[in-house]
Design a protein around this motif. Structure first.
Motif: not given
Length: 782
Positions: A422-424, A442-446, A451-454, A498-502
């Protein structure tokens, strides 16, 4: 009062914007006015300043904020203090926005006023609404001065009255010109009501307006009416001094941003929806056929209308008009329900939903969720960046039997959830407790959930509940159909993330999110192939979210071993995998190009010419038949004999002209092309006779014998008067003339190339297709 919310806009009274909601209950339409909402936007200040001192001059007046306050909002989860700037009128917002950019980062200043209201009040079009306030009558419509408004969640959709219409104009040559060519017919259908309005032109348009007023539809649909019918009618109405008073409040048709708008009614152009369908030629009849609702009652084509009309054969033109209006109405019946559900989920009215791409639909969904979470929405980035896409495993070319296609269900949403993409949650620097994507790193906090996961978990959970409910109700019931529409809509939105993020226009654009998602996807495909091979399977092909495997084993044993493979993959990877298809036989030509015969007898074709629009119908039919022979009969010699028979039939003139028509789309005006391709030259020829192809439409043409290159010999359908199997009668500036169809072109450049890619796997080449060389099936294996 309680009912359904259909549309939202605003009116200006005493220099103030008043939200207006168009609603419907069992008694009919009612309007809600809410005077208790003020336009606003946010500013993240660069430094301290007084927002009330900001002013901008426009049209001899000074625009200033109505008021301002400091509020706390979240930016990617972090709480900050921002200015909330209230404007006196929505039209002041764009001007204030530009001035405030000098003092800070301006946010959410591009959300239309009425739609901002829907988000803030938690209302949604196509869902229930309850309102309290005083009621009065206005032009016979109940009007409520709202004291309170709230959403009432309802199952299903309101009973809406949908009116379809289609116009026919009288043009001697080519595209009708509103400056001189009259409207001769307007076909109308709503429910059981049908009318082919004809007669004197002024009376036709006046009658059309009267029908709309009397039938009082909630939605008016057409096919390309935004780009053609409505602008044409407006021009003709102006010339004839007829008021197009089609609004529910008696107002005239207006155009906003180039789109027709009628107060209190939704205007839906079905062509906008058809552009997203997997139909190569987007003509009305093609779309109707694709949806299984095609009506054929006419015995003429569009180019015959003028000749039939002036010769007195008006009945054939009436049948043509009725065919168009029936096809339009039935297409609406098929396509509108999903957009009702999208409207309910995304909040905005159906007519805007139909004009949005998937990215914009996700944007609106996220705006609502952001407001609920007190998250400040970013501004659209409008950037152009590329990144590596999905992994494609080189296929093992040739014919294979007893093949399982395993599909990773919702792979990309599953990856985004599993790794909290997610961007956040993206971390650019060091991170102690992060997921690190393969290849790109790329790293993402666990934690916490992004925002996207929820949102994705919510969408998937809701779809799971709907599908469970579907198991409990009768498959033939209305409830089942409504539930199916809901789960399909949830699936579309979920798979769009997924397509939205790019997507370059996304507010929450995040190249790193898109790159990481595809990197994990590539890793999953490669890992799954490794697991399959370790269990003795042969991996024939892999692409994006599926792999094709086979093994020499009895059917029952093979089925058990596939189940064991699925169990192991899902144990080792955070995905859901299922059997998509079982193929009795399948052949792979190259990446993304294959055809297979399923265990239940269906033929599935992916990526081969039969699915493309720039080949003639005969080439598609021949290739399809060759595919069927190869898969069902496993007899390449029979396939070869069939192709040779087709070639002989072309030479002897046994096929109708429609078998030879090639369609190709115009992506820009013909004059803008640097390379004069065949369809462009055909379009230019048609233009000489007054027929203009709008950008985005497909040009239909055939190739005739003669001098010059292929483009010089390409003639559009609009200039063709007849065909006798050998000679094509074409329209010229001096009358008509006959030219021979270029049969060698269709043999050598259409039919043979369409089958050669398949037959060459048997050892055949172009010469052997034309000659007598024979090969065996053994040449295809190995």
């Amino acid at each position: 009062m309680e009912g359904w919310l259909i549309d939202a806009d605003y009116v200006t009274e005493n220099d103030r914007a008043v939200v207006r909601l168009w609603c419907k209950d069992d008694e009919g339409v009612f309007i809600v006015y809410d005077r208790n909402f003020t336009p606003y936007f946010y500013v993240i200040p660069y430094e301290d300043f007084d927002p009330m001192r900001v002013e901008v001059e426009a049209r001899n007046r000074i625009i200033t904020p109505q008021s301002a306050e400091v509020v706390e909002k979240k930016v990617f989860g972090k709480v900050i203090s921002v200015y909330k700037i209230y404007a006196k009128h929505p039209q002041d917002v764009p001007k204030l926005r530009e001035e405030f950019k000098k003092y800070g980062d301006v946010r959410e200043a591009d959300i239309p006023f009425a739609y901002r209201y829907l988000i803030d009040r938690d209302l949604a079009c196509m869902d229930g609404i309850r309102v309290e306030g005083k009621v009065r009558l206005e032009r016979g419509i109940r009007v409520v001065e709202a004291e309170s408004v709230e959403r009432v969640r309802k199952a299903g959709f309101p009973e809406l009255k949908v009116l379809a219409f289609d116009c026919e104009m009288l043009s001697e040559f080519g595209m009708a010109d509103p400056e001189k060519d009259p409207v001769i017919i307007i076909g109308v259908k709503m429910g059981d009501y049908e009318e082919i309005i004809h007669g004197e032109e002024r009376e036709i348009i006046s009658r059309f307006v009267k029908v709309i007023r009397e039938l009082d539809p909630d939605i008016i649909v057409g096919y390309n009416q935004d780009g053609f019918d409505w602008p044409y009618l407006r021009k003709r109405a102006e010339k004839l001094s007829v008021r197009l008073a089609v609004g529910r409040d008696g107002s005239e048709l207006t155009f906003r941003g180039g789109r027709p708008k009628m107060t209190g009614r939704l205007n839906v152009d079905l062509y906008d929806i058809a552009m997203r369908l997997d139909v190569k030629v987007k003509k009305l009849e093609n779309v109707a056929e694709f949806l299984g609702r095609k009506v054929e009652i006419a015995d003429i084509e569009a180019k015959d209308i003028y000749r039939k009309w002036v010769s007195g054969d008006k009945e054939s033109v009436f049948r043509y008009s009725r065919q168009d209006i029936l096809n339009t109405y039935f297409i609406a019946e098929e396509l509108l329900p999903m957009h009702y559900e999208l409207s309910k989920m995304i909040r905005v009215p159906v007519d805007d939903i139909t004009r949005m791409g998937r990215g914009r639909q996700v944007d609106w969904l996220l705006l609502s969720e952001a407001y609920r979470l007190n998250e400040l929405a970013p501004n659209p980035k409008e950037v152009e960046e590329s990144y590596e896409g999905a992994f494609v495993l080189e296929p093992k070319r040739g014919l294979h039997e007893n093949v399982y296609c395993l599909d990773f269900a919702s792979m990309y949403p599953s990856i985004m959830i599993a790794y909290n993409i997610s961007p956040d949650t993206y971390v650019a620097g060091k991170c102690e407790d992060c997921f690190v994507s393969p290849e790109v790193g790329h790293k993402f906090r666990k934690k916490p959930d992004g925002f996207f996961k929820r949102i994705l978990l919510d969408l998937i959970g809701r779809r799971r509940e709907v599908k469970q409910r579907m198991k409990e109700v009768d498959r033939e019931s209305l409830e089942y159909r409504l539930l199916d529409i809901k789960q399909q809509t949830l699936k579309v939105l979920t798979n769009s993330f997924y397509g939205y993020t790019g997507w370059s226009g996304a507010r929450w654009y995040c190249r790193q999110c898109a790159e990481a998602t595809t990197a994990w996807g590539r890793h999953f495909i490669k890992k799954s192939a490794e697991i399959a091979r370790s269990m003795g399977f042969e991996v024939l092909y892999g692409d994006t979210d599926s792999i094709f495997v086979r093994k020499d084993a009895p059917p029952e044993q093979l089925e058990r071993e596939v189940e064991e493979l699925i169990e192991r993959i899902t144990r080792e990877l955070p995905v859901t995998i299922e059997v998509d298809e079982v193929y009795r036989s399948i052949f792979f030509v190259e990446k993304k190009r294959y055809a297979g015969l399923t265990s239940d007898g269906r033929v599935i074709v992916k990526g081969l010419e039969v699915r493309r629009g720039d080949w003639c119908e005969l080439a598609k039919e021949v290739q399809r038949e060759v595919i069927e022979i190869i898969l069902r009969d496993k007899d390449p010699e029979k396939a070869l004999r069939f192709v040779r028979e087709v070639i002989a039939n072309i030479k002897s003139g046994k096929y109708d002209l429609e078998k030879f028509v090639i369609y190709k789309g115009l992506t820009k005006k013909p004059s803008k092309y640097e390379s004069m391709q065949a369809h462009v030259k055909a379009a230019l020829k048609a233009r000489e006779f007054g027929f203009v192809y709008p950008v985005g439409t497909k040009v239909g043409y055939v190739i005739l014998e003669g001098s010059g290159n292929i483009g010089d010999r390409a003639y559009p359908l609009e200039l063709i008067e007849g065909f006798d199997g050998e000679f094509v009668e074409i329209k010229t500036k001096h009358g008509t003339e006959k030219r021979r169809l270029d049969r060698d072109y269709y043999i050598n450049n259409q039919v043979i190339p369409s089958v050669l890619r398949i037959l060459e796997r048997f050892g055949y080449n172009e010469l052997s297709i034309k000659g007598n060389t024979q090969k065996t099936l053994d040449a295809f294996f190995g």
